[in-house]
Enzyme design. Structure first.
Site, PDB file in Angstrom:
ATOM      1  N   HIS A 134       0.845  -1.202   0.000  1.00 13.95           N
ATOM      2  CA  HIS A 134       0.000   0.000   0.000  1.00 13.95           C
ATOM      3  C   HIS A 134       0.881   1.253   0.000  1.00 13.95           C
ATOM      4  O   HIS A 134       0.633   2.197  -0.741  1.00 13.95           O
ATOM      5  CB  HIS A 134      -0.885   0.038   1.261  1.00 13.95           C
ATOM      6  N   LYS A 156     -16.430  -7.292   5.938  1.00  9.04           N
ATOM      7  CA  LYS A 156     -15.148  -8.001   5.884  1.00  9.04           C
ATOM      8  C   LYS A 156     -14.666  -8.411   7.292  1.00  9.04           C
ATOM      9  O   LYS A 156     -13.647  -9.088   7.402  1.00  9.04           O
ATOM     10  CB  LYS A 156     -14.084  -7.097   5.241  1.00  9.04           C
ATOM     11  N   ARG A 158      -1.746  -6.239  -8.434  1.00  8.92           N
ATOM     12  CA  ARG A 158      -0.581  -7.045  -8.072  1.00  8.92           C
ATOM     13  C   ARG A 158      -0.328  -8.139  -9.095  1.00  8.92           C
ATOM     14  O   ARG A 158       0.790  -8.492  -9.385  1.00  8.92           O
ATOM     15  CB  ARG A 158      -0.812  -7.715  -6.705  1.00  8.92           C
ATOM     16  N   SER A 202      -2.895  -7.727   2.808  1.00  7.89           N
ATOM     17  CA  SER A 202      -3.203  -7.586   4.244  1.00  7.89           C
ATOM     18  C   SER A 202      -3.631  -8.934   4.818  1.00  7.89           C
ATOM     19  O   SER A 202      -3.261  -9.280   5.942  1.00  7.89           O
ATOM     20  CB  SER A 202      -4.318  -6.568   4.453  1.00  7.89           C
TER      21      SER A 202
HETATM   22  N1  LIG Z   1       0.969  -5.177  -2.401  1.00 11.52           N
HETATM   23  C1  LIG Z   1       0.158  -4.433  -3.134  1.00 11.52           C
HETATM   24  N2  LIG Z   1       0.584  -3.895  -4.292  1.00 11.52           N
HETATM   25  C2  LIG Z   1      -0.249  -3.177  -5.067  1.00 11.52           C
HETATM   26  N3  LIG Z   1      -1.531  -2.925  -4.796  1.00 11.52           N
HETATM   27  C3  LIG Z   1      -2.013  -3.420  -3.640  1.00 11.52           C
HETATM   28  C4  LIG Z   1      -1.203  -4.190  -2.759  1.00 11.52           C
HETATM   29  N4  LIG Z   1      -1.970  -4.566  -1.702  1.00 11.52           N
HETATM   30  C5  LIG Z   1      -3.188  -4.050  -1.942  1.00 11.52           C
HETATM   31  N5  LIG Z   1      -3.225  -3.366  -3.095  1.00 11.52           N
HETATM   32  C6  LIG Z   1      -4.362  -2.680  -3.700  1.00 11.52           C
HETATM   33  O1  LIG Z   1      -4.826  -1.691  -2.808  1.00 11.52           O
HETATM   34  C7  LIG Z   1      -6.241  -1.570  -2.897  1.00 11.52           C
HETATM   35  C8  LIG Z   1      -6.846  -1.739  -1.529  1.00 11.52           C
HETATM   36  O2  LIG Z   1      -6.581  -3.036  -1.119  1.00 11.52           O
HETATM   37  P1  LIG Z   1      -7.039  -3.710   0.236  1.00 11.52           P
HETATM   38  O3  LIG Z   1      -7.200  -2.703   1.312  1.00 11.52           O
HETATM   39  O4  LIG Z   1      -8.137  -4.647  -0.050  1.00 11.52           O
HETATM   40  O5  LIG Z   1      -5.689  -4.518   0.543  1.00 11.52           O
HETATM   41  P2  LIG Z   1      -5.427  -6.055   0.414  1.00 11.52           P
HETATM   42  O6  LIG Z   1      -3.988  -6.262   0.700  1.00 11.52           O
HETATM   43  O7  LIG Z   1      -5.988  -6.584  -0.867  1.00 11.52           O
HETATM   44  O8  LIG Z   1      -6.262  -6.552   1.665  1.00 11.52           O
HETATM   45  P3  LIG Z   1      -7.176  -7.863   1.825  1.00 11.52           P
HETATM   46  O9  LIG Z   1      -6.231  -9.005   1.728  1.00 11.52           O
HETATM   47  O10 LIG Z   1      -7.775  -7.670   3.195  1.00 11.52           O
HETATM   48  O11 LIG Z   1      -8.170  -7.807   0.701  1.00 11.52           O
HETATM   49  C9  LIG Z   1      -6.678  -2.614  -3.936  1.00 11.52           C
HETATM   50  O12 LIG Z   1      -6.798  -1.990  -5.196  1.00 11.52           O
HETATM   51  C10 LIG Z   1      -5.537  -3.615  -3.949  1.00 11.52           C
HETATM   52  O13 LIG Z   1      -5.431  -4.254  -5.205  1.00 11.52           O
HETATM   53 MG   LIG Z   2      -8.052  -6.818  -1.202  1.00  9.38          MG
END
Ligand SMILES: Nc1ncnc2c1ncn2[C@@H]1O[C@H](COP(=O)(O)OP(=O)(O)OP(=O)(O)O)[C@@H](O)[C@H]1O
Ligand SMILES: [Mg+2]
Length: 160
Positions: free
Chosen positions: A18, A42, A91, A129
């Site tokens: 993030h 969630k 990703r 996450s």
């Molecule tokens: N490591 C990462 N690299 C690039 N984009 C990311 C990454 N982690 C999350 N995102 C993007 O950030 C946005 C918000 O994601 P979110 O808060 O759902 O995180 P997540 O890591 O996917 O969490 P969860 O596993 O709880 O779904 C989404 O568009 C997701 O694709």
């Molecule tokens: Mg997600």
């Protein structure tokens, strides 16, 4: 004209992936608003207040970034905060289908709504996450994936 970007998500908790995305967005847009969704469906590990607080502390090094919690529609939040662009992250191909659907649905709700996709540096492509929470709860080492502030908060929730 100033361009504000809204970066919505659950951020449960904020990861280095993030952070990488926010930093990239901050280099492109005048202001980046990280919008943390309450997301009751969630059942997050951290409360909205905790997620906002961690994100604020982790992103304190970026001057043109602010963090807000919200509930309700992302398109509504973006409108209220003069956000003309929404940033989302890709990703892997697996993210694409959901993100594509979400972008189209959002534009259906508000035809001025634009989504911009950014990709992280390779070493962050496998961080989510969900995985970070799972590893941390089982006592694994997550220091490569999250800021030390987040690591400390996760340690408190460890299943011993
Ligand atoms: N490591 C990462 N690299 C690039 N984009 C990311 C990454 N982690 C999350 N995102 C993007 O950030 C946005 C918000 O994601 P979110 O808060 O759902 O995180 P997540 O890591 O996917 O969490 P969860 O596993 O709880 O779904 C989404 O568009 C997701 O694709
Ligand atoms: Mg997600």
């Amino acid at each position: 004209m100033k361009r504000n970007a809204v970066y919505p998500g659950t951020f449960d908790p904020i990861t280095n992936g993030h952070h990488d995305l926010v930093r990239r967005a901050a280099g492109i847009f005048d202001q980046v608003i990280v919008a943390i969704a309450a997301n009751a469906n969630k059942t997050p590990m951290f409360t909205l207040e905790q997620r906002v607080d961690m994100a604020r502390r982790v992103l304190a090094d970026l001057g043109n970034v602010s963090v807000h919690g919200y509930s309700g529609l992302t398109v509504e939040f973006a409108r209220q905060h003069q956000g003309s662009v929404v940033v989302r992250g890709l990703r892997a191909v697996s993210d694409f289908e959901f993100e594509f659907q979400l972008a189209n649905m959002s534009r259906h709700l508000d035809r001025n709504f634009e989504t911009v996709f950014l990709t992280p540096q390779e070493q962050f492509t496998f961080i989510s996450s969900t995985l970070v929470r799972e590893i941390a709860v089982l006592g694994g080492d997550v220091h490569e994936f999250v800021h030390p502030i987040v690591e400390a908060e996760l340690r408190k929730r460890r299943r011993d």
